[in-house]
Structure formats: C-alpha cells, structure tokens
Design a protein around this motif. Structure first.
Motif, mmCIF file in Angstrom:
data_model
loop_
_atom_site.group_PDB
_atom_site.id
_atom_site.type_symbol
_atom_site.label_atom_id
_atom_site.label_comp_id
_atom_site.label_asym_id
_atom_site.label_seq_id
_atom_site.Cartn_x
_atom_site.Cartn_y
_atom_site.Cartn_z
ATOM 1 N N GLY A 1 78.036 26.982 63.598
ATOM 2 C CA GLY A 1 76.595 27.194 63.648
ATOM 3 C C GLY A 1 76.201 28.390 62.804
ATOM 4 N N ALA A 2 77.119 29.369 62.697
ATOM 5 C CA ALA A 2 76.934 30.547 61.846
ATOM 6 C C ALA A 2 78.294 31.206 61.658
ATOM 7 C CB ALA A 2 75.953 31.530 62.482
ATOM 8 N N LEU A 3 78.441 31.925 60.559
ATOM 9 C CA LEU A 3 79.654 32.706 60.306
ATOM 10 C C LEU A 3 79.276 34.172 60.375
ATOM 11 C CD1 LEU A 3 82.646 32.918 59.452
ATOM 12 C CD2 LEU A 3 81.877 32.866 57.070
ATOM 13 N N LEU A 4 79.951 34.917 61.259
ATOM 14 C CA LEU A 4 79.672 36.338 61.460
ATOM 15 C C LEU A 4 80.849 37.151 60.937
ATOM 16 C CD1 LEU A 4 78.054 38.708 62.608
ATOM 17 C CD2 LEU A 4 78.997 38.166 64.872
ATOM 18 N N VAL A 5 80.649 37.843 59.824
ATOM 19 C CA VAL A 5 81.686 38.660 59.205
ATOM 20 C C VAL A 5 81.569 40.081 59.741
ATOM 21 C CG1 VAL A 5 82.635 39.539 57.036
ATOM 22 C CG2 VAL A 5 81.613 37.244 57.123
ATOM 23 N N LEU A 6 82.679 40.608 60.257
ATOM 24 C CA LEU A 6 82.673 41.927 60.885
ATOM 25 C C LEU A 6 83.720 42.836 60.250
ATOM 26 C CD1 LEU A 6 82.499 40.814 64.637
ATOM 27 C CD2 LEU A 6 80.594 41.490 63.151
ATOM 28 N N GLY A 7 83.278 43.877 59.576
ATOM 29 C CA GLY A 7 84.196 44.900 59.094
ATOM 30 C C GLY A 7 85.116 44.460 57.981
ATOM 31 N N GLY B 1 76.030 24.970 54.013
ATOM 32 C CA GLY B 1 74.750 25.292 54.637
ATOM 33 C C GLY B 1 74.862 26.069 55.927
ATOM 34 N N VAL B 2 76.016 26.709 56.174
ATOM 35 C CA VAL B 2 76.213 27.519 57.379
ATOM 36 C C VAL B 2 75.693 28.928 57.117
ATOM 37 C CG1 VAL B 2 77.926 28.498 58.960
ATOM 38 C CG2 VAL B 2 78.225 26.169 58.073
ATOM 39 N N PRO B 3 74.743 29.415 57.895
ATOM 40 C CA PRO B 3 74.230 30.771 57.661
ATOM 41 C C PRO B 3 75.309 31.829 57.887
ATOM 42 C CG PRO B 3 73.342 29.859 59.701
ATOM 43 C CD PRO B 3 74.056 28.741 59.012
ATOM 44 N N VAL B 4 75.309 32.836 57.026
ATOM 45 C CA VAL B 4 76.306 33.906 57.078
ATOM 46 C C VAL B 4 75.628 35.217 57.458
ATOM 47 C CG1 VAL B 4 77.978 35.249 55.742
ATOM 48 C CG2 VAL B 4 77.746 32.771 55.341
ATOM 49 N N ALA B 5 76.195 35.926 58.415
ATOM 50 C CA ALA B 5 75.739 37.273 58.774
ATOM 51 C C ALA B 5 76.897 38.234 58.548
ATOM 52 C CB ALA B 5 75.284 37.325 60.228
ATOM 53 N N ILE B 6 76.614 39.410 57.993
ATOM 54 C CA ILE B 6 77.658 40.393 57.697
ATOM 55 C C ILE B 6 77.277 41.735 58.294
ATOM 56 C CG2 ILE B 6 78.900 41.637 55.891
ATOM 57 C CD1 ILE B 6 78.425 39.272 54.025
ATOM 58 N N VAL B 7 78.199 42.297 59.078
ATOM 59 C CA VAL B 7 78.050 43.672 59.582
ATOM 60 C C VAL B 7 79.234 44.454 59.033
ATOM 61 C CG1 VAL B 7 77.798 45.172 61.586
ATOM 62 C CG2 VAL B 7 76.995 42.793 61.711
ATOM 63 N N ASN B 8 78.959 45.433 58.183
ATOM 64 C CA ASN B 8 80.035 46.183 57.535
ATOM 65 C C ASN B 8 79.494 47.512 57.030
ATOM 66 O OD1 ASN B 8 82.855 46.139 56.393
ATOM 67 N ND2 ASN B 8 81.731 46.443 54.482
ATOM 68 N N ARG B 9 80.365 48.520 56.968
ATOM 69 C CA ARG B 9 79.982 49.776 56.340
ATOM 70 C C ARG B 9 80.199 49.641 54.842
ATOM 71 N NH1 ARG B 9 78.763 53.966 59.751
ATOM 72 N NH2 ARG B 9 77.519 54.431 57.910
ATOM 73 N N GLY B 10 79.123 49.635 54.069
ATOM 74 C CA GLY B 10 79.226 49.504 52.628
ATOM 75 C C GLY B 10 79.041 48.071 52.162
ATOM 76 N N ALA B 11 78.919 47.918 50.853
ATOM 77 C CA ALA B 11 78.704 46.606 50.246
ATOM 78 C C ALA B 11 79.926 45.711 50.404
ATOM 79 C CB ALA B 11 78.367 46.779 48.768
ATOM 80 N N THR B 12 79.707 44.401 50.347
ATOM 81 C CA THR B 12 80.805 43.447 50.404
ATOM 82 C C THR B 12 80.660 42.434 49.273
ATOM 83 O OG1 THR B 12 79.937 41.565 51.689
ATOM 84 C CG2 THR B 12 80.497 43.570 52.922
ATOM 85 N N ARG B 13 81.746 41.769 48.994
ATOM 86 C CA ARG B 13 81.750 40.748 47.951
ATOM 87 C C ARG B 13 80.890 39.544 48.337
ATOM 88 N NH1 ARG B 13 87.495 38.100 45.994
ATOM 89 N NH2 ARG B 13 86.770 36.969 44.139
#
Length: 283
Positions: A220-226, A245-257
């Motif tokens: 339903g969603a992909l949650l990227v952590l750290g 079409g899976v929504p992506v959420a990212i929680v991280n310190r700094g930019a990510t690829r």
C-alpha cells in the motif's frame, strides 16, 4: 509533489505521513540510520562522514588468509559492542506499527537484529545477520555465539584495544594484534567460516531479492527509514515501488538517492519522528 521537512518533522509533514501509513499494507525498508541511535555507526550518515572506515569485501575475505585473520580479530573484539546495542525508539515504533496491523512486511539492510529484539517478526534481513556464521565449504550455518566461544579458547589473553567500531561490527585494532590472532575452521568440514552477511562485492541471494520485489510491488506504501539508498541493493526496491504506483515515504537525516520518487519526505531524527507518528495515528 514531494513534501520535505527540513531538520524536524513538522506538523503538516507528519500528518501526511500518518495519512499514508494509516491505509495499511505498508512495507518498511530500513537502513543503518535507524540503528545509529542505538550506538551503531553507519557508513554514509552523520557518523559515517566522521570516519574513514573501509568495509571488508567478499573478494578480499575469500582471497586472503591474512584478510580473514584480520577480519575475525576485529570482529571478535567488535562483537562486544554490537551485542551490547539495544533497540531504540525507532525500532520499537516499527514493531508497534506491525502490532497494530499496519505493516505488510519489514525489509532491513541492517545486520544487527535490532528489529527482532524490539519485537518485530517476519523481518527479511536483506544483507543477512551477524548472529549467524556460514561455512563456505559445506554451507552449514551455526550461531555466532558458538564461534565466539571457540575463538576465545583459541586466543587466550587476546585483549587488543579498539580504536573505533565500524558499522559491520568490527573494531579497528593495531595490525600486529590482528596478525597474531588464530582463526578456527568449520567444525564439520574444516572449511572457511564467514559471517552470514552479504559483504561488499557479494550478491544478495536471488530468492531473497524476489521476495522483496514481491512485497514492495504489492504494498500500500513503501516507508524508507534511515537509508541514504546509495547502494543499489536497497534503492532498486524504491524504484520498483515507484514503477508500480506504490507511494514512497522517506524519513532520513540528509538527502537520499530516492528523494525524486518520494511522495512524502522528512529530514528528521528517526526515533522522535516515528514516536510522534504513533501518536498521530492514535488520534
């Protein structure tokens, strides 16, 4: 449009994240940044930029007895630090999300076992686990604790002082201390023992990759952590989710690829943000 919260999880961005997670069937993809609050350093985040650690490669480990001796000497000492690490608020929040029935799966790039220690189950360890050892000759897998006991017996009085601890669980020690270390072979066949982790230069087992693709493609969603997503082994699942079409959420310190693929993006501390997420979901 990507929503970015600089340095802290603002109320609006946290609400967006909560709305995404509340739909359920979320797949978590975690990286080293989730474990830094437990005292485990990373290669590319804030702690990584302060060090010059060079990770062991598969080619070096398999091609040189001296490299294996150096690795096991450092890993034997560093194991004490890794074994003392405990789950932090971020790990506990992920386990709570799973208990609430909001997660379809957890994929971790970490090898520290802290997700499981926090109470999560069914975790796919993309890069393996430092808690196991595998023989490169016969393929037998054994607990790391058994090997540690054998290494202590083979190296009585080994008390080198660690100059630093690396993300893969080894300690930086003087070369002369590593050169005198005795490595033990597989008890079954006498073969070479390796931690059951994917070294740099080594491929993740294909079946494991297929499982991760299946999870992320149907999420339903992909949650990227750290995770900075600098390594393809994790980044490919972000791209796969985006293509499906899976929504992506990212929680991280700094930019990510993977920022260009993110529907929600928070540049914020993991533990505090995930704890606040639980509170937002509980309203």
């Amino acid at each position: 449009m990507t929503q970015v919260a600089e340095n802290a999880a603002g109320t609006g961005e946290l609400a967006l994240l909560a709305d995404l997670v509340s739909g359920g069937d979320v797949v978590v993809l975690s990286g080293a940044g989730l474990s830094t609050e437990s005292g485990i350093p990373d290669y590319r985040g804030e702690t990584g930029r302060r060090r010059r650690a060079e990770p062991m490669t598969y080619q070096a480990f398999t091609g040189s007895e001296a490299a294996r001796r150096r690795y096991w000497a450092r890993a034997h000492l560093g194991r004490r630090h890794m074994a003392a690490a405990r789950p932090n608020a971020g790990h506990r929040a992920v386990a709570e999300l799973q208990r609430r029935g909001l997660l379809a799966g957890i994929i971790t790039q970490n090898v520290d076992g802290l997700h499981q220690a926090a109470g999560a189950d069914g975790v796919i360890e993309l890069h393996g686990s430092l808690d196991r050892v595998v023989c490169l000759g016969c393929g037998q897998r054994t607990p790391r604790g058994r090997l540690e006991a054998r290494l202590r017996d083979a190296n009585p009085g080994f008390e080198a002082r660690a100059e630093a601890i690396n993300p893969d669980g080894d300690a930086v020690i003087p070369d002369e201390a590593a050169a005198a270390f005795r490595v033990v072979p597989c008890e079954r066949c006498g073969g070479v023992l390796k931690p059951d982790v994917v070294f740099f230069g080594e491929n993740v087992p294909p079946a494991r990759v297929r499982d991760c693709y299946a999870l992320t493609g149907a999420a339903g969603a992909l949650l990227v952590l750290g995770s900075s997503l600098a390594v393809l082994s994790g980044y490919r699942f972000v791209r796969h989710a985006a293509r499906h079409g899976v929504p992506v959420a990212i929680v991280n310190r700094g930019a990510t690829r993977g920022d260009e693929h993110a529907a929600v993006r928070l540049d914020a501390p993991l533990g505090a943000t995930l704890t606040a997420l639980l509170g937002e979901l509980g309203r």
